[in-house]
Write a protein that holds these residues in place. Structure first.
Motif, PDB file in Angstrom:
ATOM      1  N   ASN A   1       0.827  -1.216   0.000  1.00 28.35           N
ATOM      2  CA  ASN A   1       0.000   0.000   0.000  1.00 28.35           C
ATOM      3  C   ASN A   1       0.860   1.265   0.000  1.00 28.35           C
ATOM      4  O   ASN A   1       0.559   2.224  -0.706  1.00 28.35           O
ATOM      5  CB  ASN A   1      -0.975   0.004   1.175  1.00 28.35           C
ATOM      6  CG  ASN A   1      -2.069  -1.020   1.004  1.00 28.35           C
ATOM      7  OD1 ASN A   1      -2.528  -1.272  -0.109  1.00 28.35           O
ATOM      8  ND2 ASN A   1      -2.491  -1.630   2.098  1.00 28.35           N
TER       9      ASN A   1
ATOM     10  N   LYS B   1       2.275   1.621  -3.446  1.00 28.92           N
ATOM     11  CA  LYS B   1       1.272   2.097  -4.399  1.00 28.92           C
ATOM     12  C   LYS B   1       1.068   3.606  -4.261  1.00 28.92           C
ATOM     13  O   LYS B   1       1.030   4.338  -5.253  1.00 28.92           O
ATOM     14  CB  LYS B   1      -0.050   1.363  -4.188  1.00 28.92           C
ATOM     15  CG  LYS B   1      -1.091   1.687  -5.225  1.00 28.92           C
ATOM     16  CD  LYS B   1      -2.326   0.831  -5.056  1.00 28.92           C
ATOM     17  CE  LYS B   1      -3.337   1.094  -6.159  1.00 28.92           C
ATOM     18  NZ  LYS B   1      -4.507   0.241  -6.032  1.00 28.92           N
ATOM     19  N   ARG B   2       0.984   4.103  -3.040  1.00 26.19           N
ATOM     20  CA  ARG B   2       0.831   5.550  -2.818  1.00 26.19           C
ATOM     21  C   ARG B   2       2.050   6.319  -3.337  1.00 26.19           C
ATOM     22  O   ARG B   2       1.923   7.361  -3.987  1.00 26.19           O
ATOM     23  CB  ARG B   2       0.606   5.852  -1.335  1.00 26.19           C
ATOM     24  CG  ARG B   2      -0.784   5.515  -0.840  1.00 26.19           C
ATOM     25  CD  ARG B   2      -1.021   6.047   0.578  1.00 26.19           C
ATOM     26  NE  ARG B   2      -0.025   5.586   1.547  1.00 26.19           N
ATOM     27  CZ  ARG B   2      -0.099   4.435   2.206  1.00 26.19           C
ATOM     28  NH1 ARG B   2      -1.129   3.617   2.030  1.00 26.19           N
ATOM     29  NH2 ARG B   2       0.830   4.104   3.074  1.00 26.19           N
TER      30      ARG B   2
ATOM     31  N   ASP C   1       1.043   8.569  -6.249  1.00 25.04           N
ATOM     32  CA  ASP C   1       0.825   9.931  -5.759  1.00 25.04           C
ATOM     33  C   ASP C   1       2.082  10.803  -5.799  1.00 25.04           C
ATOM     34  O   ASP C   1       2.025  11.953  -6.210  1.00 25.04           O
ATOM     35  CB  ASP C   1       0.282   9.909  -4.336  1.00 25.04           C
ATOM     36  CG  ASP C   1      -1.069   9.211  -4.223  1.00 25.04           C
ATOM     37  OD1 ASP C   1      -1.723   9.002  -5.262  1.00 25.04           O
ATOM     38  OD2 ASP C   1      -1.452   8.848  -3.101  1.00 25.04           O
TER      39      ASP C   1
END
Length: 123
Positions: free
Chosen positions: A15, A18-19, A23
């Motif tokens: 996670n 992924k961020r 992002d």
């Protein structure tokens, strides 16, 4: 026979990865059928990132991003929170974290799992 290939590396927190990749680095990130993440690079290549509970980051660069202007790229990524590595000795970097020695200009940074990435000018 061996006409296609892709790269992969592990992380300890999928996670967080992924961020970071979506992002912070603004890359096209998707999930595959096994729940791993894929970086869909603009040139059609993909990089698979998978979780590994006992992940240990490699002591070498696992992913290089080719850029046209390393100064602008380092400045923009720094403004987005990326901290570039500072090295002494043979690979001495300047105050921005850019190595300007023999070969192309290059700057290294890490993802949340400690994997070493780089931006490299003109490759």
């Amino acid at each position: 026979m061996l006409d296609t290939a892709f790269s992969s590396f592990s992380v300890d927190d999928l996670n967080a990865a992924k961020r970071f990749y979506s992002d912070t680095l603004k890359l096209d990130v998707s999930e595959d059928s096994m729940g791993f993440i894929e970086l869909n690079i603009a040139d059609g290549h993909r990089v698979l990132i998978y979780p590994k509970p006992d992940h240990s980051p490699a002591g070498f660069t696992v992913l290089n991003f080719s850029v046209n202007d390393i100064e602008k790229t380092v400045d923009k990524l720094s403004q987005g929170g990326i901290r570039f590595e500072q090295y002494e000795g043979e690979l001495k970097t300047d105050e921005k974290g850019i190595f300007r020695g023999e070969g192309p200009n290059i700057a290294w940074f890490k993802d949340p799992a400690g994997n070493i990435l780089s931006v490299i000018e003109g490759e």
